[in-house]
Design a protein around this motif. Structure first.
Motif, PDB file in Angstrom:
ATOM      1  N   TYR A  58      38.723  28.951  29.281  1.00  0.00           N
ATOM      2  CA  TYR A  58      38.209  30.105  28.521  1.00  0.00           C
ATOM      3  C   TYR A  58      36.907  30.631  29.137  1.00  0.00           C
ATOM      4  CZ  TYR A  58      36.317  32.789  24.654  1.00  0.00           C
ATOM      5  OH  TYR A  58      35.770  33.777  23.882  1.00  0.00           O
ATOM      6  N   LEU A  59      36.014  29.695  29.457  1.00  0.00           N
ATOM      7  CA  LEU A  59      34.726  30.105  30.043  1.00  0.00           C
ATOM      8  C   LEU A  59      34.913  30.732  31.412  1.00  0.00           C
ATOM      9  CD1 LEU A  59      32.483  27.053  29.024  1.00  0.00           C
ATOM     10  CD2 LEU A  59      32.497  29.359  28.039  1.00  0.00           C
ATOM     11  N   ASN A  60      35.784  30.179  32.209  1.00  0.00           N
ATOM     12  CA  ASN A  60      36.040  30.765  33.530  1.00  0.00           C
ATOM     13  C   ASN A  60      36.607  32.179  33.391  1.00  0.00           C
ATOM     14  OD1 ASN A  60      35.125  28.533  34.917  1.00  0.00           O
ATOM     15  ND2 ASN A  60      37.162  27.546  34.989  1.00  0.00           N
ATOM     16  N   GLY A  61      37.460  32.332  32.433  1.00  0.00           N
ATOM     17  CA  GLY A  61      38.021  33.665  32.200  1.00  0.00           C
ATOM     18  C   GLY A  61      36.964  34.661  31.787  1.00  0.00           C
ATOM     19  N   MET A  62      36.032  34.242  30.958  1.00  0.00           N
ATOM     20  CA  MET A  62      34.947  35.125  30.537  1.00  0.00           C
ATOM     21  C   MET A  62      34.065  35.519  31.718  1.00  0.00           C
ATOM     22  SD  MET A  62      35.210  35.848  27.345  1.00  0.00           S
ATOM     23  CE  MET A  62      33.555  36.405  26.964  1.00  0.00           C
ATOM     24  N   ARG A  63      33.793  34.521  32.580  1.00  0.00           N
ATOM     25  CA  ARG A  63      32.959  34.834  33.750  1.00  0.00           C
ATOM     26  C   ARG A  63      33.677  35.814  34.684  1.00  0.00           C
ATOM     27  NH1 ARG A  63      32.389  29.058  33.766  1.00  0.00           N
ATOM     28  NH2 ARG A  63      30.380  28.419  32.856  1.00  0.00           N
ATOM     29  N   VAL A  64      34.934  35.577  34.891  1.00  0.00           N
ATOM     30  CA  VAL A  64      35.698  36.480  35.756  1.00  0.00           C
ATOM     31  C   VAL A  64      35.716  37.890  35.170  1.00  0.00           C
ATOM     32  CG1 VAL A  64      38.009  36.991  36.643  1.00  0.00           C
ATOM     33  CG2 VAL A  64      37.111  34.663  36.763  1.00  0.00           C
ATOM     34  N   ALA A  66      33.523  39.274  33.106  1.00  0.00           N
ATOM     35  CA  ALA A  66      32.201  39.892  33.189  1.00  0.00           C
ATOM     36  C   ALA A  66      31.897  40.359  34.608  1.00  0.00           C
ATOM     37  CB  ALA A  66      31.132  38.908  32.714  1.00  0.00           C
ATOM     38  N   ALA A  67      32.239  39.504  35.602  1.00  0.00           N
ATOM     39  CA  ALA A  67      31.984  39.891  36.986  1.00  0.00           C
ATOM     40  C   ALA A  67      32.840  41.092  37.385  1.00  0.00           C
ATOM     41  CB  ALA A  67      32.265  38.707  37.914  1.00  0.00           C
ATOM     42  N   TYR A  68      34.075  41.073  36.979  1.00  0.00           N
ATOM     43  CA  TYR A  68      34.963  42.199  37.297  1.00  0.00           C
ATOM     44  C   TYR A  68      34.483  43.489  36.646  1.00  0.00           C
ATOM     45  CZ  TYR A  68      39.183  45.009  37.547  1.00  0.00           C
ATOM     46  OH  TYR A  68      40.072  46.024  37.773  1.00  0.00           O
ATOM     47  N   GLY A  75      30.718  50.186  40.836  1.00  0.00           N
ATOM     48  CA  GLY A  75      31.424  51.035  41.782  1.00  0.00           C
ATOM     49  C   GLY A  75      31.639  52.439  41.255  1.00  0.00           C
ATOM     50  N   VAL A  76      31.951  52.534  39.959  1.00  0.00           N
ATOM     51  CA  VAL A  76      32.129  53.862  39.370  1.00  0.00           C
ATOM     52  C   VAL A  76      30.829  54.659  39.453  1.00  0.00           C
ATOM     53  CG1 VAL A  76      32.553  55.089  37.208  1.00  0.00           C
ATOM     54  CG2 VAL A  76      34.018  53.178  37.862  1.00  0.00           C
TER      55      VAL A  76
END
Length: 378
Positions: A58-64, A66-68, A75-76
């Motif tokens: 879950y935490l890894n998913g949140m970090r990914v 947020a970074a994405y 970029g926008v």
């Protein structure tokens, strides 16, 4: 700032505003799409089955996520800003080109109008050939105005010429008749005194007519500009005025340096003559007159100063008006017709020059005339 520049800046400003709104809208849309979604980030298998692996996933998913989200929004902003700035510059360039194309007829009209103004040839017309639009309407109005001005000036010139002829002829006849009557052998002293008075009045009227003609001619712009030295004109006028200055016991001081200019020397001679005559006649016995010519940068100067009565500063501007005399002197005809300085001003303005006056602390006036310098002179 020119109209073309304002139009190009307006195009760039409008595009910058709209582009900024578009990028901002895209930014918030993308941001909303990247918000946290439970079904994509949180595992759908039981937590009890995997234990701590569930929290780590879950935490890894949140970090990914947020970074994405951060990289995407950055970029926008970056790419969107660059595109908007580049498009704004392009809009400025296109606006500049479009304004040049739209204003090309106006530029043609302006060049023609400037040529007419510089040549003072009121017979020339813009005669714009183009579509029936606002520019065409403007040029037609301008041509109509030029036609009316030409007719007005022609009528004025004819009136001045006819009036001068009709007024001078009887005055010349009167002067001849009075002069013959005074010179007759059997003329009595009373007749001679009366004849002298009549000749004096006749001379004043002739001078008045000459002044009015010079005033009318001086208001016409100088077309035939020829180079001459203002110093030569001043020397000639001062040589002629020497006798009158001696009779009135007025001392003339000269400081004449080279002052090359262009224009109509005869009119400028009249200008200098009026200033010198005023300085001598509006003076007192044992008085002084200083005449200076010099060159200063892009101008040549003629300065005529004289002693005399004190002149209030508030009367300085009125002395350049026709028929205005200082101290209310309207009775002494030998002092002129009240047109001298008016003629000086119109002649100076006809040569693209200026004339200013200031009172002297010791009494009298200092009058300065500035005329354009002859650029071809060394």
């Amino acid at each position: 700032m020119t109209v073309r520049m304002r139009f190009a800046l307006a195009c760039a400003g409008v595009f910058l505003f709209l582009g900024g709104l578009a990028v901002t809208g895209v930014y918030f849309v993308v941001r909303s799409q990247l918000e946290y979604r439970m079904d994509l980030i949180k595992p759908d298998f039981p937590r009890e089955y995997y234990g701590d692996s569930y929290d780590r996933a879950y935490l890894n998913g949140m970090r990914v996520r947020a970074a994405y989200q951060r990289e995407t929004l950055s970029g926008v902003r970056t790419v969107g800003g660059i595109i908007v700035l580049a498009a704004t510059a392009a809009a400025f360039g296109l606006g500049w080109r479009a304004a040049g194309w739209v204003l090309r007829p106006v530029k043609t009209v302006t060049e023609t109008a400037r040529r007419v103004a510089q040549s003072h040839d009121l017979t020339e017309r813009i005669a714009y050939e183009g579509p029936r639009d606002e520019v065409k309407e403007l040029t037609e109005i301008y041509d109509t105005m030029l036609g009316r001005l030409a007719r007005s000036f022609d009528g004025q010139r004819r009136f001045v010429a006819n009036a001068s002829h009709e007024l001078r002829t009887p005055l010349t006849i009167n002067r001849t008749l009075v002069d013959v009557a005074v010179r007759r052998p059997d003329a009595t002293d009373d007749v001679k005194r009366l004849g002298e008075s009549l000749l004096l009045v006749n001379t004043r009227h002739e001078r008045l007519i000459d002044g009015l003609l010079a005033l009318a001619e001086g208001e016409q712009a100088v077309l035939d500009r020829r180079p001459f030295d203002l110093t030569d004109v001043a020397e000639h006028v001062l040589d002629q005025a020497g006798e009158e200055a001696a009779e009135r016991e007025v001392a003339i001081h000269r400081l004449l340096d080279a002052a090359p200019t262009t224009g109509e020397a005869v009119l400028v001679e009249r200008l200098v003559q009026n200033l010198v005559e005023n300085a001598i006649r509006h003076n007192h016995p044992k008085g002084e007159v200083w005449v200076t010519t010099r060159r200063r940068a892009e101008q040549v100067e003629l300065v005529v100063a004289n002693t005399g009565l004190h002149v209030p500063p508030y009367e300085i501007e009125t002395i350049f008006q026709p028929f205005r005399r200082l101290h209310g002197d309207r009775l002494r005809s030998e002092r002129g017709s009240g047109l001298g300085l008016s003629i000086v001003r119109v002649i100076a303005e006809a040569h693209d020059g200026t004339v200013t006056a200031r009172p002297r602390d010791e009494g009298g006036l200092t009058i300065t005339v500035e005329l354009p310098v002859d650029q071809s002179a060394p």
